[in-house]
Design an enzyme around this catalytic site. Structure first.
Site, short mmCIF file in Angstrom:
data_model
loop_
_atom_site.label_atom_id
_atom_site.label_comp_id
_atom_site.label_asym_id
_atom_site.label_seq_id
_atom_site.Cartn_x
_atom_site.Cartn_y
_atom_site.Cartn_z
N ARG A 188 10.92 -2.55 11.29
CA ARG A 188 9.82 -2.07 12.13
C ARG A 188 9.51 -3.09 13.22
O ARG A 188 9.50 -4.29 12.96
CB ARG A 188 8.56 -1.84 11.28
CG ARG A 188 8.48 -0.44 10.71
CD ARG A 188 7.35 -0.22 9.74
NE ARG A 188 6.06 -0.80 10.07
CZ ARG A 188 4.97 -0.64 9.31
NH1 ARG A 188 5.04 0.08 8.19
NH2 ARG A 188 3.83 -1.19 9.65
N ARG A 204 -0.96 -9.60 12.84
CA ARG A 204 -1.55 -8.52 12.03
C ARG A 204 -2.42 -9.10 10.92
O ARG A 204 -3.45 -8.53 10.57
CB ARG A 204 -0.44 -7.64 11.44
CG ARG A 204 0.23 -6.76 12.50
CD ARG A 204 1.58 -6.24 12.05
NE ARG A 204 1.51 -5.34 10.92
CZ ARG A 204 2.56 -5.04 10.14
NH1 ARG A 204 3.75 -5.58 10.39
NH2 ARG A 204 2.42 -4.21 9.14
N ARG A 221 -10.16 0.86 8.52
CA ARG A 221 -9.61 -0.46 8.77
C ARG A 221 -10.62 -1.37 9.44
O ARG A 221 -10.30 -2.48 9.81
CB ARG A 221 -8.41 -0.31 9.69
CG ARG A 221 -7.13 -0.86 9.07
CD ARG A 221 -6.04 -0.58 10.05
NE ARG A 221 -4.86 -1.30 9.76
CZ ARG A 221 -3.83 -0.78 9.08
NH1 ARG A 221 -3.90 0.43 8.58
NH2 ARG A 221 -2.75 -1.50 8.91
N ARG A 236 11.59 -6.17 4.73
CA ARG A 236 11.42 -4.72 4.63
C ARG A 236 12.38 -4.00 5.58
O ARG A 236 12.55 -4.39 6.73
CB ARG A 236 9.99 -4.32 4.99
CG ARG A 236 9.82 -2.81 5.07
CD ARG A 236 8.38 -2.37 5.04
NE ARG A 236 7.61 -2.82 6.19
CZ ARG A 236 6.32 -2.60 6.33
NH1 ARG A 236 5.65 -1.96 5.40
NH2 ARG A 236 5.67 -3.05 7.39
N LYS A 271 0.84 -1.21 0.00
CA LYS A 271 0.00 0.00 0.00
C LYS A 271 0.87 1.26 0.00
O LYS A 271 0.65 2.17 -0.79
CB LYS A 271 -0.94 0.01 1.22
CG LYS A 271 -1.90 -1.18 1.24
CD LYS A 271 -2.85 -1.12 2.41
CE LYS A 271 -2.17 -1.21 3.77
NZ LYS A 271 -1.45 -2.49 4.01
P1 AP5 Z 1 4.83 -1.69 1.81
O1 AP5 Z 1 4.51 -0.82 0.65
O2 AP5 Z 1 5.63 -1.12 2.93
O3 AP5 Z 1 3.51 -2.43 2.35
P2 AP5 Z 1 2.24 -1.85 3.12
O4 AP5 Z 1 1.04 -2.51 2.54
O5 AP5 Z 1 2.27 -0.36 3.16
O6 AP5 Z 1 2.55 -2.50 4.52
P3 AP5 Z 1 2.36 -1.93 6.00
O7 AP5 Z 1 3.00 -2.99 6.88
O8 AP5 Z 1 2.89 -0.54 6.16
O9 AP5 Z 1 0.83 -1.96 6.13
P4 AP5 Z 1 0.01 -2.06 7.40
O10 AP5 Z 1 -1.34 -1.83 6.88
O11 AP5 Z 1 0.17 -3.29 8.21
O12 AP5 Z 1 0.69 -0.95 8.32
P5 AP5 Z 1 0.33 0.56 8.62
O13 AP5 Z 1 1.58 1.33 8.57
O14 AP5 Z 1 -0.84 1.03 7.81
O15 AP5 Z 1 5.60 -2.98 1.22
C1 AP5 Z 1 6.10 -3.99 2.10
C2 AP5 Z 1 7.48 -4.48 1.60
O16 AP5 Z 1 7.30 -5.14 0.34
C3 AP5 Z 1 8.49 -3.35 1.34
O17 AP5 Z 1 9.78 -3.77 1.72
C4 AP5 Z 1 8.42 -3.12 -0.18
O18 AP5 Z 1 9.67 -2.67 -0.71
C5 AP5 Z 1 8.06 -4.51 -0.69
N1 AP5 Z 1 7.23 -4.49 -1.88
C6 AP5 Z 1 6.19 -3.65 -2.16
N2 AP5 Z 1 5.63 -3.96 -3.36
C7 AP5 Z 1 6.32 -5.04 -3.83
C8 AP5 Z 1 6.23 -5.83 -5.00
N3 AP5 Z 1 5.30 -5.59 -5.97
N4 AP5 Z 1 7.08 -6.87 -5.15
C9 AP5 Z 1 8.02 -7.13 -4.20
N5 AP5 Z 1 8.17 -6.40 -3.07
C10 AP5 Z 1 7.33 -5.38 -2.88
O19 AP5 Z 1 -0.21 0.46 10.12
C11 AP5 Z 1 0.66 0.11 11.17
C12 AP5 Z 1 -0.13 0.06 12.47
O20 AP5 Z 1 -0.73 1.36 12.74
C13 AP5 Z 1 -1.33 -0.90 12.50
O21 AP5 Z 1 -0.95 -2.23 12.80
C14 AP5 Z 1 -2.20 -0.27 13.60
O22 AP5 Z 1 -1.68 -0.56 14.88
C15 AP5 Z 1 -2.01 1.22 13.34
N6 AP5 Z 1 -3.03 1.76 12.44
C16 AP5 Z 1 -2.83 2.30 11.20
N7 AP5 Z 1 -4.00 2.68 10.66
C17 AP5 Z 1 -4.97 2.37 11.56
C18 AP5 Z 1 -6.40 2.48 11.57
N8 AP5 Z 1 -7.06 3.01 10.53
N9 AP5 Z 1 -7.06 2.06 12.66
C19 AP5 Z 1 -6.42 1.54 13.72
N10 AP5 Z 1 -5.07 1.37 13.77
C20 AP5 Z 1 -4.36 1.79 12.70
#
Ligand code: AP5
Length: 225
Positions: free
Chosen positions: A160, A171, A88, A127, A13
């Site tokens: 992370r 997760r 979410r 990552r 994402k």
């Molecule tokens: P990356 O692009 O970093 O993936 P992502 O989907 O953004 O992963 P996140 O772990 O950041 O998502 P998440 O939803 O768990 O965490 P968030 O920060 O929102 O890609 C991942 C890896 O793959 C990278 O190394 C990249 O280089 C590689 N990659 C990408 N595309 C690729 C491809 N095509 N091929 C190969 N490799 C590839 O949330 C974190 C925490 O915040 C949550 O757990 C929660 O505690 C809190 N939080 C956030 N939003 C809310 C909400 N709305 N409500 C409640 N809690 C929330």
């Protein structure tokens, strides 16, 4: 263009959000990034969120919704936005719907990035994120030139805390139980676009932009930093 990006942790994402937001010239709003910035800065919001984030649980709705409500009141979102990581769960989706209805600016589309759980674990264990500029690397798919150092700014790369394998598995359970239902919710509203998010990053970007193109005219110019 007002778009929500949804998909399991590690679906790409954040990676795709920068290119999609740049292509359509709208701000990217990532709740995870906002929380992490607040954790680093030691703010009250960061302290409220950190325990939940480190455990791989959702931050309570009242905290998250208040933060998003405030962000969506800022002037740069009047022409649109790309939301990454919000909503979410169905309660957050309903609040977002009400908020946008009050503003008379409903969502145009919800883009789902589809990847399986094994690929998620591969992506998140490799990552590495820059402590300084937050650029995201991958040890196999997109490695930095020098181990542990960001090519963009020279900052230190780190794993992370929520990317430990046991936390990633948790997760994914949280995603299946709480976030996956919003995919059905938006499908029922007729605004869901699902794309295969495996394969090279550029190909996924092309699929995403192709799917969204019918909702907005792209700008020419801005590229992600
Ligand atoms: P990356 O692009 O970093 O993936 P992502 O989907 O953004 O992963 P996140 O772990 O950041 O998502 P998440 O939803 O768990 O965490 P968030 O920060 O929102 O890609 C991942 C890896 O793959 C990278 O190394 C990249 O280089 C590689 N990659 C990408 N595309 C690729 C491809 N095509 N091929 C190969 N490799 C590839 O949330 C974190 C925490 O915040 C949550 O757990 C929660 O505690 C809190 N939080 C956030 N939003 C809310 C909400 N709305 N409500 C409640 N809690 C929330």
């Amino acid at each position: 263009m007002r778009v929500v990006l949804v998909g399991p942790p590690g679906a790409g994402k954040g990676t795709q959000a920068q290119f999609i937001a740049s292509h359509f010239a709208v701000p990217k709003i990532s709740t995870g990034d906002i929380f992490r910035a607040n954790v680093s800065a030691g703010t009250e919001l960061g302290r409220a969120a950190q325990t939940y984030m480190d455990a791989g649980d959702l931050v309570p709705d009242e905290v998250t919704i208040a933060m998003v409500r405030q962000r969506l009141a800022e002037p740069d979102v009047t022409e649109g936005f790309l939301l990454d990581g919000f909503p979410r769960n169905v309660a957050q989706a309903e609040v977002l719907g009400q908020l946008l209805a009050e503003l008379g600016t409903p969502l145009d589309a919800v883009l789902e990035l589809v990847v399986d759980h094994d690929e998620v674990v591969r992506r998140l264990s490799g990552r590495r994120t820059c402590r300084v500029c937050q650029h995201v690397w991958h040890l196999d798919y997109d490695p930095p030139a020098h181990a542990g150092v960001c090519d963009q700014c020279g900052g230190e790369l780190y794993l992370r805390p929520d990317d430990a394998e046991a936390t990633v598995r948790h997760r994914l359970e949280v995603y299946d139980a709480q976030t996956a239902p919003i995919v059905e919710y938006y499908a029922a509203h007729g605004i869901l676009i699902g794309i295969d998010a495996t394969g090279p990053v550029e190909e996924v970007t092309d699929r995403a932009i192709g799917g969204l193109r019918r909702f907005a005219q792209p700008s020419t110019g801005r590229q992600p930093s």
